[in-house]
Motif scaffolding. Structure first.
Motif, PDB file in Angstrom:
ATOM      1  N   UNK A 163     -23.279  16.489 -25.694  1.00  0.00           N
ATOM      2  CA  UNK A 163     -23.907  16.545 -27.014  1.00  0.00           C
ATOM      3  C   UNK A 163     -24.635  17.871 -27.234  1.00  0.00           C
ATOM      4  N   UNK A 164     -24.783  18.199 -28.500  1.00  0.00           N
ATOM      5  CA  UNK A 164     -25.452  19.441 -28.877  1.00  0.00           C
ATOM      6  C   UNK A 164     -26.951  19.167 -28.980  1.00  0.00           C
ATOM      7  N   UNK A 165     -27.727  19.965 -28.256  1.00  0.00           N
ATOM      8  CA  UNK A 165     -29.180  19.795 -28.297  1.00  0.00           C
ATOM      9  C   UNK A 165     -29.704  20.100 -29.693  1.00  0.00           C
ATOM     10  N   UNK A 166     -30.622  19.262 -30.182  1.00  0.00           N
ATOM     11  CA  UNK A 166     -31.141  19.446 -31.532  1.00  0.00           C
ATOM     12  C   UNK A 166     -32.354  20.360 -31.589  1.00  0.00           C
ATOM     13  N   UNK A 226     -34.290  19.364 -21.659  1.00  0.00           N
ATOM     14  CA  UNK A 226     -33.856  18.089 -21.072  1.00  0.00           C
ATOM     15  C   UNK A 226     -32.424  18.206 -20.557  1.00  0.00           C
ATOM     16  N   UNK A 227     -31.559  18.801 -21.358  1.00  0.00           N
ATOM     17  CA  UNK A 227     -30.166  18.946 -20.909  1.00  0.00           C
ATOM     18  C   UNK A 227     -30.047  19.791 -19.645  1.00  0.00           C
ATOM     19  N   UNK A 228     -30.900  20.796 -19.530  1.00  0.00           N
ATOM     20  CA  UNK A 228     -30.818  21.608 -18.304  1.00  0.00           C
ATOM     21  C   UNK A 228     -31.183  20.757 -17.085  1.00  0.00           C
ATOM     22  N   UNK A 229     -32.131  19.848 -17.289  1.00  0.00           N
ATOM     23  CA  UNK A 229     -32.492  18.950 -16.180  1.00  0.00           C
ATOM     24  C   UNK A 229     -31.373  17.948 -15.896  1.00  0.00           C
TER      25      UNK A 229
END
Lengths: 190, 190
Positions: free
Chosen positions: B118-121, B128-131
């Motif tokens: 998903x694309x980070x908003x 969070x996505x990096x984690x």
DNA sequence: CATAAATTTCAGAAATTTCTGAAATTACCG
DNA sequence: CGGTAATTTCAGAAATTTCTGAAATTTATG
């Protein structure tokens, strides 16, 4: 609960998995939230993010601290407690392994050892003890391996992982190489 | 419950540990009983040994079958179902690892992958996505290692275990030996 | 040492899981 | 088939776990 969608999904998933992992929903959710939060959070941040009671947050944080899975921090001029997870995920893995071993394996090992000391009263118990002995041996082999591996630094651990089963092939290869070395020259290592 | 003392202690311990292992008390007790019983048991044997209801035994055996932890057998001229655990404890370990992975790891891996698509908003989600990416990488490394190791036969697996961390030392040694081999002779293996 | 902020404790409520007994289903046999 | 033994299902009871709100405790501060 009012969180960005990706974070919310992750938090809810950890909550649902909690019961399979031997923690409860709230503990799982709090851990997930802290894990993906860049800045440390205080208890009221968590109350607001997850929509649960303050006392539940307090007890769940206590549980996470008992597992050594969260770190308590303090900000200057602020008397609240703030919480984070360690940055290094390999460290998290080590902690998790250590704590699960402590809770899920060690008690059984100690019961097995105790029961193996006792004198079997009949044939049925003698057979049972032979099975307990097998289990005891297996667990000891696994925990010895674990005790050994857990001391590796992250880089070596990653190497070990990436090798996987190839290690045994390497061992075979090494035997051949050593024997070649012995035939053609005297290696300086045994 | 009326069992020889050693067996009773073992059964009760497995029952108590059940909740930590993600199974319930009865399932733990039944498994323990089958594990230490030389002969297969039928449901009524278990009812009698553990003092629990017939229906509970039925449901718990079903649960153990779902985990592939028990084997159903039939005796000639007897229409009852009898149950045992596999004799080979290494096989039990493999099954346990496989089933726990399926229940405790795979669902998370699949959620992580989905959330990483998903694309980070916003910045919060990007962090969070990096984690999540770190967690995903770690779990993939672990499961790749596991997929590799689980195919080893018991003997090689035992060798691998007994080596533990010494494997990394062996790797260092192997590098030196290979380089010696190269200097002094051409080894027939790479 | 009085006050205020933060946290913890804990009794009971709510939710969930486990267990049982009765009824239903399945499998086998004459 | 009809009968019987074995097993499974499932609604509700029992037990356990989780969660909450109110009260108590701890900690820091003027």
């Amino acid at each position: 609960m009012n969180l960005p969608p990706i974070i919310q999904s992750f938090v809810l998933h950890f909550g649902e998995m909690g019961s399979r992992w031997g923690i409860n929903r709230t503990v799982g959710q709090i851990y997930a939230l802290l894990y993906v939060s860049e800045e440390p959070l205080c208890a009221d941040d968590i109350v607001e993010a997850l929509g649960i009671s303050r006392s539940n947050v307090s007890m769940s944080l206590r549980e996470l601290q008992a597992w050594n899975l969260v770190i308590m921090r303090h900000l200057p001029d602020d008397r609240r407690d703030f919480f984070t997870t360690p940055d290094d995920i390999w460290q998290i893995l080590r902690t998790l392994a250590e704590e699960r071993k402590k809770r899920e394996v060690d008690p059984t090992l100690s019961v097995l050892r105790e029961l193996l000391m006792q004198k079997a009263g009949n044939e049925q118990e003698r057979y049972a003890q032979s099975r307990l002995a097998e289990m005891n041996t297996l667990i000891e082999q696994l925990t010895n391996w674990y005790d050994d591996v857990k001391r590796l630094d992250t880089e070596r651990l990653a190497t070990l992982l990436s090798l996987g089963a190839k290690v045994t092939k390497l061992l075979d290869a090494k035997d051949r190489i050593v024997s070649i070395g012995r035939r053609r020259a005297e290696p300086d290592e045994r």
